[in-house]
Design an enzyme around this catalytic site. Structure first.
Site, PDB file in Angstrom:
ATOM      1  N   THR A 121       1.036  -1.228   0.216  1.00  0.00           N
ATOM      2  CA  THR A 121      -0.043   0.124  -0.072  1.00  0.00           C
ATOM      3  C   THR A 121       0.941   1.299   0.136  1.00  0.00           C
ATOM      4  O   THR A 121       1.812   1.274   0.919  1.00  0.00           O
ATOM      5  CB  THR A 121      -0.695   0.050   1.276  1.00  0.00           C
ATOM      6  OG1 THR A 121      -1.644  -1.193   1.363  1.00  0.00           O
ATOM      7  CG2 THR A 121      -1.880   1.168   1.103  1.00  0.00           C
ATOM      8  N   GLU A 153      -6.575 -10.049   6.941  1.00  0.00           N
ATOM      9  CA  GLU A 153      -5.939 -11.122   7.632  1.00  0.00           C
ATOM     10  C   GLU A 153      -7.014 -12.044   8.407  1.00  0.00           C
ATOM     11  O   GLU A 153      -7.851 -11.306   8.774  1.00  0.00           O
ATOM     12  CB  GLU A 153      -5.181 -10.370   8.937  1.00  0.00           C
ATOM     13  CG  GLU A 153      -3.703  -9.969   8.069  1.00  0.00           C
ATOM     14  CD  GLU A 153      -2.686  -9.400   9.056  1.00  0.00           C
ATOM     15  OE1 GLU A 153      -2.768  -9.585  10.324  1.00  0.00           O
ATOM     16  OE2 GLU A 153      -1.989  -8.368   8.488  1.00  0.00           O
ATOM     17  N   LYS A 205      -6.985   2.039  -2.889  1.00  0.00           N
ATOM     18  CA  LYS A 205      -6.816   1.492  -1.458  1.00  0.00           C
ATOM     19  C   LYS A 205      -6.798   2.240  -0.261  1.00  0.00           C
ATOM     20  O   LYS A 205      -7.214   1.967   0.562  1.00  0.00           O
ATOM     21  CB  LYS A 205      -5.131   0.850  -1.891  1.00  0.00           C
ATOM     22  CG  LYS A 205      -4.776   0.158  -0.392  1.00  0.00           C
ATOM     23  CD  LYS A 205      -5.329  -1.288  -0.128  1.00  0.00           C
ATOM     24  CE  LYS A 205      -4.870  -1.720   1.384  1.00  0.00           C
ATOM     25  NZ  LYS A 205      -5.820  -2.791   1.738  1.00  0.00           N
ATOM     26  N   ASN A 209      -9.389   1.712   2.810  1.00  0.00           N
ATOM     27  CA  ASN A 209      -9.174   1.589   4.160  1.00  0.00           C
ATOM     28  C   ASN A 209      -9.585   2.844   5.006  1.00  0.00           C
ATOM     29  O   ASN A 209     -10.144   2.653   6.241  1.00  0.00           O
ATOM     30  CB  ASN A 209      -7.686   1.400   4.424  1.00  0.00           C
ATOM     31  CG  ASN A 209      -7.329  -0.099   4.304  1.00  0.00           C
ATOM     32  OD1 ASN A 209      -8.061  -0.773   4.172  1.00  0.00           O
ATOM     33  ND2 ASN A 209      -6.000  -0.425   4.222  1.00  0.00           N
ATOM     34  N   GLY A 254     -16.208  -1.138  19.281  1.00  0.00           N
ATOM     35  CA  GLY A 254     -15.289  -1.924  20.221  1.00  0.00           C
ATOM     36  C   GLY A 254     -14.505  -1.133  20.621  1.00  0.00           C
ATOM     37  O   GLY A 254     -14.438  -0.052  21.524  1.00  0.00           O
ATOM     38  N   CYS A 261      -2.585  -2.042   9.057  1.00  0.00           N
ATOM     39  CA  CYS A 261      -3.107  -1.128   7.900  1.00  0.00           C
ATOM     40  C   CYS A 261      -3.876   0.009   8.466  1.00  0.00           C
ATOM     41  O   CYS A 261      -3.392   1.058   8.020  1.00  0.00           O
ATOM     42  CB  CYS A 261      -3.943  -2.035   6.946  1.00  0.00           C
ATOM     43  SG  CYS A 261      -2.856  -3.290   6.013  1.00  0.00           S
ATOM     44  N   LYS A 264      -1.784   2.910  10.038  1.00  0.00           N
ATOM     45  CA  LYS A 264      -0.919   3.637   9.026  1.00  0.00           C
ATOM     46  C   LYS A 264      -1.416   4.310   7.954  1.00  0.00           C
ATOM     47  O   LYS A 264      -0.931   5.416   7.458  1.00  0.00           O
ATOM     48  CB  LYS A 264       0.371   2.664   9.058  1.00  0.00           C
ATOM     49  CG  LYS A 264      -0.064   1.646   7.785  1.00  0.00           C
ATOM     50  CD  LYS A 264       1.278   0.936   7.305  1.00  0.00           C
ATOM     51  CE  LYS A 264       1.174  -0.124   6.439  1.00  0.00           C
ATOM     52  NZ  LYS A 264       0.421   0.226   5.123  1.00  0.00           N
TER      53      LYS A 264
HETATM   54  N1  LIG Z   1      -1.285  -7.239   6.137  1.00  0.00           N
HETATM   55  C1  LIG Z   1      -2.286  -6.919   5.552  1.00  0.00           C
HETATM   56  O1  LIG Z   1      -3.515  -7.316   5.944  1.00  0.00           O
HETATM   57  C2  LIG Z   1      -2.322  -6.170   4.521  1.00  0.00           C
HETATM   58  C3  LIG Z   1      -3.560  -6.145   3.400  1.00  0.00           C
HETATM   59  C4  LIG Z   1      -3.410  -5.360   2.313  1.00  0.00           C
HETATM   60  C5  LIG Z   1      -2.216  -4.580   2.007  1.00  0.00           C
HETATM   61  N2  LIG Z   1      -1.322  -4.558   2.923  1.00  0.00           N
HETATM   62  C6  LIG Z   1      -0.010  -3.841   2.562  1.00  0.00           C
HETATM   63  O2  LIG Z   1       1.032  -4.659   2.005  1.00  0.00           O
HETATM   64  C7  LIG Z   1       2.421  -4.282   2.442  1.00  0.00           C
HETATM   65  C8  LIG Z   1       2.863  -5.595   3.320  1.00  0.00           C
HETATM   66  O3  LIG Z   1       2.296  -5.723   4.269  1.00  0.00           O
HETATM   67  P1  LIG Z   1       2.563  -7.054   5.273  1.00  0.00           P
HETATM   68  O4  LIG Z   1       1.521  -6.829   6.367  1.00  0.00           O
HETATM   69  O5  LIG Z   1       2.642  -8.282   4.182  1.00  0.00           O
HETATM   70  O6  LIG Z   1       3.929  -6.736   5.877  1.00  0.00           O
HETATM   71  P2  LIG Z   1       5.085  -7.611   6.853  1.00  0.00           P
HETATM   72  O7  LIG Z   1       5.952  -6.792   7.334  1.00  0.00           O
HETATM   73  O8  LIG Z   1       4.422  -8.659   7.236  1.00  0.00           O
HETATM   74  O9  LIG Z   1       5.791  -8.352   5.511  1.00  0.00           O
HETATM   75  C9  LIG Z   1       6.663  -7.532   4.722  1.00  0.00           C
HETATM   76  C10 LIG Z   1       8.013  -8.394   4.562  1.00  0.00           C
HETATM   77  O10 LIG Z   1       8.717  -7.570   3.713  1.00  0.00           O
HETATM   78  C11 LIG Z   1      10.260  -8.064   4.043  1.00  0.00           C
HETATM   79  N3  LIG Z   1      11.084  -7.273   3.494  1.00  0.00           N
HETATM   80  C12 LIG Z   1      11.406  -5.863   3.905  1.00  0.00           C
HETATM   81  N4  LIG Z   1      12.257  -5.284   3.067  1.00  0.00           N
HETATM   82  C13 LIG Z   1      12.804  -6.230   2.020  1.00  0.00           C
HETATM   83  C14 LIG Z   1      13.738  -5.995   1.158  1.00  0.00           C
HETATM   84  N5  LIG Z   1      14.485  -4.992   0.793  1.00  0.00           N
HETATM   85  N6  LIG Z   1      13.920  -7.160   0.633  1.00  0.00           N
HETATM   86  C15 LIG Z   1      13.213  -8.459   0.743  1.00  0.00           C
HETATM   87  N7  LIG Z   1      11.966  -8.358   1.714  1.00  0.00           N
HETATM   88  C16 LIG Z   1      11.989  -7.408   2.275  1.00  0.00           C
HETATM   89  C17 LIG Z   1      10.079  -8.254   5.354  1.00  0.00           C
HETATM   90  O11 LIG Z   1      11.175  -9.039   5.898  1.00  0.00           O
HETATM   91  C18 LIG Z   1       8.882  -8.813   5.585  1.00  0.00           C
HETATM   92  O12 LIG Z   1       9.058 -10.378   5.690  1.00  0.00           O
HETATM   93  C19 LIG Z   1       2.049  -3.020   3.108  1.00  0.00           C
HETATM   94  O13 LIG Z   1       2.387  -2.048   2.400  1.00  0.00           O
HETATM   95  C20 LIG Z   1       0.699  -3.486   3.896  1.00  0.00           C
HETATM   96  O14 LIG Z   1       0.121  -1.979   3.811  1.00  0.00           O
HETATM   97  C21 LIG Z   1      -1.151  -5.442   3.889  1.00  0.00           C
END
Ligand SMILES: NC(=O)c1ccc[n+]([C@@H]2O[C@H](COP(=O)([O-])OP(=O)(O)OC[C@H]3O[C@@H](n4cnc5c(N)ncnc54)[C@H](O)[C@@H]3O)[C@@H](O)[C@H]2O)c1
Length: 437
Positions: A121, A153, A205, A209, A254, A261, A264
């Protein structure tokens, strides 16, 4: 199709696994070697229902692999997804450090045309910064596609396999055709692929949110007002939800929203607006209400037991920011537990999946319990913080036996006041009348 997914967190791991399940060859990349090593050994670093089995099957069938070697993964794939984190920087802006570093590294590794897809995002306009970062590192042709992720999630596999819609932002017909082919297997039920420009995809997106967070803060304010005027927010919620213009989703009051998400992303939209000379007072209020709501449950505890909680013991049921995940990022439980500890209370915590995660936050300051009943021993009250299904039909008689006092602060309205009255509990719901034992 051959894909690499860079960033193997909640989004990257789920997306990579589901694309493999769709028949593609997928390499998931992360720069945390321990995470990749664990995955190679069949250990899944996060809890997400159904994920472990899906990973096992796709690894066994040779469609899914894990690596720390980004350059190798990029060379082996036509499509490179960027799914690294975009956390809040100190000023509320999304930190694009990881996204841009990955874009540069992808550019350096490319040996021919690539479709570079942003799943993270990101603020509106990031596609252009990604394009520049890649272009600075390669002479090969490429397209940048913005493909925001809407998975929840706790239901991420289902959301990915059967998305309400897929948003694809881009201008290159070649890249859009690749994305269509990739997503078509997941859209057999007729849900749409929405093709638009990159900026609109990025905005979609954030708008989604921010709107969901707004609904939550709105209902929390209505609930707080219900408490003061003697209305029942659960009846109000149903009363408004049947209006088709409103609908029933995301109207549950709640303990405030949390997770990786909403907090931030709301901050990032406010910051993005300010960068363009526009204040966004509505979202400032959404944030303020949420911060206050995270403190509400402890304020109710203080109302009942006094400001000084030394010698008191409280059980916490639920720590994850929502059920069916172990994710505690920005979870309201952090504010709640720290609010109790800060006033001198002893705190006993239980969560079906997040105990290991909780240890990283609370260390030795609380006690950890494998069952919800065990946490109740000698408690002055229990606080329901996450609405796990297993908390919904407890053995109330057993609860009373274990507790020092039969007091429940229900941050999620999972019980009915009448039932609590029958069982002899003092019961504090959200936005409904208090029941006194
Ligand atoms: N978690 C959710 O439900 C969700 C839903 C939609 C969108 N998003 C978006 O997706 C993105 C990721 O979210 P997430 O929850 O999966 O985050 P996360 O922190 O769980 O995963 C990110 C991963 O990227 C890796 N990483 C960081 N820098 C790196 C690099 N230079 N090279 C390789 N790997 C690297 C980290 O080690 C980590 O494993 C964010 O922008 C978030 O806003 C998250």
């Amino acid at each position: 199709m051959k894909l690499s997914v860079i960033g193997t967190g909640y989004v990257g791991l789920v997306a990579g696994t589901c694309f493999a399940e769709g028949g593609n060859d997928v390499l998931c990349v992360d720069n945390v070697a321990a995470k990749i090593e664990a995955l190679r050994q069949g250990r899944v670093p996060i809890y997400e229902p159904g994920l472990e089995e899906l990973i096992r099957r796709n690894v066994a069938e040779g469609r899914l692999g894990f690596t720390t070697d980004l350059a190798d993964a990029v060379r082996r794939s036509l499509v490179c997804f960027v799914a690294v984190g975009t956390p809040s920087g100190g000023d509320g802006a999304a930190d694009l450090g990881a996204v841009l570093a990955v874009a540069h590294a992808v550019g350096e590794a490319m040996d021919g045309y690539r479709v570079i897809v942003t799943k993270s995002t990101v603020p509106i306009g990031t596609h252009e910064r990604i394009r520049q970062a890649v272009a600075a590192a390669t002479q090969h042709p490429f397209d940048v596609v913005s493909n925001p992720e809407f998975m929840k999630e706790g239901a991420a596999i289902d959301d990915f396999m059967k998305p309400d819609r897929v948003v694809i932002g881009g201008t290159s017909q070649r890249a859009i055709e690749v994305m269509r082919q990739l997503y078509e297997p997941f859209l057999r039920t007729g849900n749409p692929i929405l093709v638009m420009d990159n900026a609109s995809a990025e905005m979609t997106k954030y708008a989604a949110n921010a709107l969901l967070a707004t609904r939550i803060s709105f209902m929390n304010e209505i609930a707080n007002l219900c408490e003061r005027v003697g209305a029942d927010v659960e009846l109000v919620r149903r009363g408004v939800g049947y209006d088709r213009r409103i609908g029933h989703h995301f109207l549950f009051p709640g303990v405030g929203y949390g997770g990786s998400c909403f907090p931030k992303d709301v901050k990032a939209v406010i910051h993005n607006a300010h960068e363009h000379g526009m204040p966004f007072p509505l979202l400032n209020a959404v944030e303020d209400v949420n911060e206050a709501q995270k403190r509400r449950l402890v304020e109710k505890v203080v109302g009942e037991f006094g400001e000084d909680l030394h010698g008191r013991r409280f059980a916490i049921w639920g720590l994850a920011f929502k059920p069916r995940t172990d994710d505690m990022r920005e979870a309201p439980s952090l504010t709640i537990v720290n609010g109790l500890l800060g006033r001198g209370a002893a705190v006993a915590v239980h969560d079906p999946e997040a105990l290991a995660e909780a240890r990283r936050h609370f260390g030795d300051t609380v006690t950890y319990h494998r069952t919800n009943y065990e946490a109740l021993q000698d408690a002055d009250a229990v606080l329901i913080v996450t609405e796990w299904n297993e908390f919904r039909r407890p053995d109330f008689a057993r609860m009373k036996q274990l507790m020092r006092r039969p007091v429940v602060f229900d941050g999620r309205n999972i019980y009915e006041p009448e039932v609590m009255r029958e069982h002899g509990f003092t019961y504090f719901p959200v936005g409904r009348g208090v029941v006194r034992a």
